[in-house]
Design an enzyme around this catalytic site. Structure first.
Site, PDB file in Angstrom:
ATOM      1  N   ASP A   1      41.860  43.664  42.557  1.00  0.00           N
ATOM      2  CA  ASP A   1      42.790  42.767  42.885  1.00  0.00           C
ATOM      3  C   ASP A   1      43.589  43.508  44.029  1.00  0.00           C
ATOM      4  O   ASP A   1      43.114  44.201  44.470  1.00  0.00           O
ATOM      5  CB  ASP A   1      43.876  42.682  41.628  1.00  0.00           C
ATOM      6  CG  ASP A   1      44.510  41.143  41.537  1.00  0.00           C
ATOM      7  OD1 ASP A   1      45.304  41.026  42.437  1.00  0.00           O
ATOM      8  OD2 ASP A   1      44.117  40.464  40.708  1.00  0.00           O
TER       9      ASP A   1
ATOM     10  N   ILE B   1      42.964  36.859  35.935  1.00  0.00           N
ATOM     11  CA  ILE B   1      42.261  37.850  35.344  1.00  0.00           C
ATOM     12  C   ILE B   1      40.989  38.160  36.364  1.00  0.00           C
ATOM     13  O   ILE B   1      40.608  39.446  36.143  1.00  0.00           O
ATOM     14  CB  ILE B   1      41.412  37.496  33.903  1.00  0.00           C
ATOM     15  CG1 ILE B   1      40.606  36.484  34.102  1.00  0.00           C
ATOM     16  CG2 ILE B   1      42.642  37.078  32.751  1.00  0.00           C
ATOM     17  CD1 ILE B   1      39.810  35.968  32.594  1.00  0.00           C
ATOM     18  N   LYS B   2      40.901  37.322  37.208  1.00  0.00           N
ATOM     19  CA  LYS B   2      39.811  37.889  38.320  1.00  0.00           C
ATOM     20  C   LYS B   2      38.480  38.462  37.709  1.00  0.00           C
ATOM     21  O   LYS B   2      37.916  39.519  38.355  1.00  0.00           O
ATOM     22  CB  LYS B   2      40.511  38.700  39.213  1.00  0.00           C
ATOM     23  CG  LYS B   2      41.700  37.853  39.959  1.00  0.00           C
ATOM     24  CD  LYS B   2      42.109  38.568  41.457  1.00  0.00           C
ATOM     25  CE  LYS B   2      43.148  37.662  41.899  1.00  0.00           C
ATOM     26  NZ  LYS B   2      44.597  37.692  41.257  1.00  0.00           N
ATOM     27  N   ARG B   3      38.194  37.827  36.679  1.00  0.00           N
ATOM     28  CA  ARG B   3      36.698  38.669  36.213  1.00  0.00           C
ATOM     29  C   ARG B   3      35.699  37.789  36.820  1.00  0.00           C
ATOM     30  O   ARG B   3      35.907  36.827  37.770  1.00  0.00           O
ATOM     31  CB  ARG B   3      36.541  38.099  34.634  1.00  0.00           C
ATOM     32  CG  ARG B   3      37.824  38.612  33.657  1.00  0.00           C
ATOM     33  CD  ARG B   3      38.062  39.934  33.702  1.00  0.00           C
ATOM     34  NE  ARG B   3      38.946  40.576  32.639  1.00  0.00           N
ATOM     35  CZ  ARG B   3      40.088  41.083  32.776  1.00  0.00           C
ATOM     36  NH1 ARG B   3      40.607  41.250  34.004  1.00  0.00           N
ATOM     37  NH2 ARG B   3      40.807  41.644  31.802  1.00  0.00           N
TER      38      ARG B   3
END
Lengths: 310, 310
Positions: free
Chosen positions: B108, A104-106
């Site tokens: 991303d 999710i790369k939050r």
């Protein structure tokens, strides 16, 4: 959860995470047609097609692998219907005993990071009860906003015995734009790596920490340095296969115990039937092609982690 | 969309974005009770309560403000039901003529960033048709992964005439952990700022670019430097009010045309009725309290942008 991940890696001899990052054009015609016939040629139909596609791959590979990593962007592109498929995929993989890493790369500040942590790893209190939103086992995080963006996740991780993988050096060509900038003599990714090691001490499993790192397979020299800087961090390694990373490059990502790294492959497994090497399976047997691709990847990676042990 | 944003700022004399970042404990009892009675004391009930809460605030303020910024984390914490409320909120605000900035802080690599861009700003192709996922007007982005994480968003922005705000220097206390690191003599946030200016040239509206920046109100000296480095970038300024940023600190964020910055307030507006200054409104009239808080913020900010013009 880090202990479960390691246990499963040892059981399967496969430090592999299958990236469930479906594009609609990976989905074979027979699945698309059925989904569109049932739900319409719309967001709901697309989400259904992706769900059936995922389910096929999970059913064909779950006994061989420790973990999956659904990339939430691929689901978010289909709006709410896509998010439903993301959630169904997470739940189904957990039922199958797989460790689920939500890619999710939050990352945000204090209370906002806490809300992400709640939604993806923890539980939210409503009235007298608690409920779970997406409920992955691990998530990936972006560190650009600093410590107070990461710590709320660690709080939830401690409570839930779950973990995170923090972006340190990513596999993409322009990851160097900011990550490679030299701070004094030290590239930024090393500073981030040191912080990961520091945060990791705050939440240890057994030998390894619940705080892992993302380091791309495409930068093996940096991988070696980062391995030494963060000895107790599990390294999630993207960039193998389609992005150009090879097994021989992966030796430095492992520790002398043959552990410490888990390698992601997305396209190379889920769309294996589209590759020359697996085209004999055909699109009907796309999931069997994925299974064979996992077996081949397991063999290929073996040279890396066995070499690291030697 | 940047031109629409500026036009609306000029019409309202209010460089204000209302942060729709609802916590369940901001929602007055009468709304909670009604939602729980109708949908149950569960994720669906909580999502309904937040939707009704948001709607009240939007109805009470939309004529005074140019834009809203729903923070997606606050919705994601309630899983799918929360995401439905996010989408309903985006749609409703657009119906009311507001510019919607999705505070998603995504980022991303290549095709994954493209999927996020598709889901939040663009459209996805399914069969013969295209569909829109969340469909905000702007989104916030995290630059840690470098240029190839940002460019797919710019492609979609060009096609859709939409924009992004890229995190440069965030308002939180530990934003300095990585953002302030000196690369040679230059802090990292300035390098990011220069990139924002460069990316901005690729997609200009009229006087300002579709590529904006996030710079926290809590760091006015850095704000001044960044304003000069990115003259054509609109600056989205978090950290006013609850986080400690004051109007007098905001002068350097504006350009001499009195434009160039839009200031966010979340808690200070949406939970105004809980503040001493607005407690006379009571929880029943929470939306009137929000309206008054917007009027007061407009007056407060006026000193900043008028001073910048002088």
């Amino acid at each position: 959860m880090i202990n479960k991940l390691i246990q499963k890696i040892e059981q399967t001899d496969a430090p592999i995470v299958v990236g469930l990052d479906p594009m609609l054009d990976y989905v074979p015609q027979h699945i698309l047609k059925k989904a569109f016939d049932e739900k319409g040629e719309n967001l709901e139909g697309a989400a259904e097609a992706i769900w059936q596609f995922n389910k096929g791959i999970v059913d064909a590979t779950y006994d061989l692998i420790p973990a999956v990593k659904p990339q939430i962007a691929m689901y978010e592109q289909f709006g709410i219907e896509g998010m439903k498929t993301f959630k169904k995929t997470v739940d189904y993989c957990k039922e199958k005993g797989l460790v689920v890493i939500g890619d999710i790369k939050r990352g945000d500040i204090g209370s906002t990071s806490a809300a992400y942590a709640t939604g993806h790893l923890g539980k939210v209190t409503i009235g007298e009860n608690t409920f779970r939103g997406f409920d992955e086992d691990f998530v990936t995080l972006n560190p650009y906003m600093g410590g107070d963006s990461v710590l709320p996740f660690l709080e939830v991780c401690k409570e839930e015995k779950k973990g995170v993988f923090i972006l340190v050096k990513t596999s993409n060509p322009s990851s160097g734009d900011f990550q490679d900038q030299l701070v004094g003599d030290t590239p930024l990714y090393e500073l981030v790596g040191k912080k990961v090691a520091e945060w990791g001490e705050m939440h240890m499993g057994g030998t390894y920490s619940y705080v892992g790192a993302v380091v791309g397979a495409t930068y093996p020299k940096m991988g070696k340095i980062l391995r030494e800087l963060m000895p107790k961090a599990y390294i999630l390694v993207p960039g193998y296969g389609a992005q150009g990373g090879k097994a021989e490059d992966l030796v430095p990502y492992f520790n002398k115990d043959g552990l410490g790294a888990i390698v992601n492959s997305s396209r190379g497994i889920i769309a294996a039937y589209k590759l020359k090497a697996y085209e004999k399976f055909g699109s009907q047997a796309y999931a069997d092609a994925s299974r064979q691709a996992v077996i081949d990847m397991r063999e290929d990676l073996k040279q890396a982690w066995v070499a690291a042990k030697a």
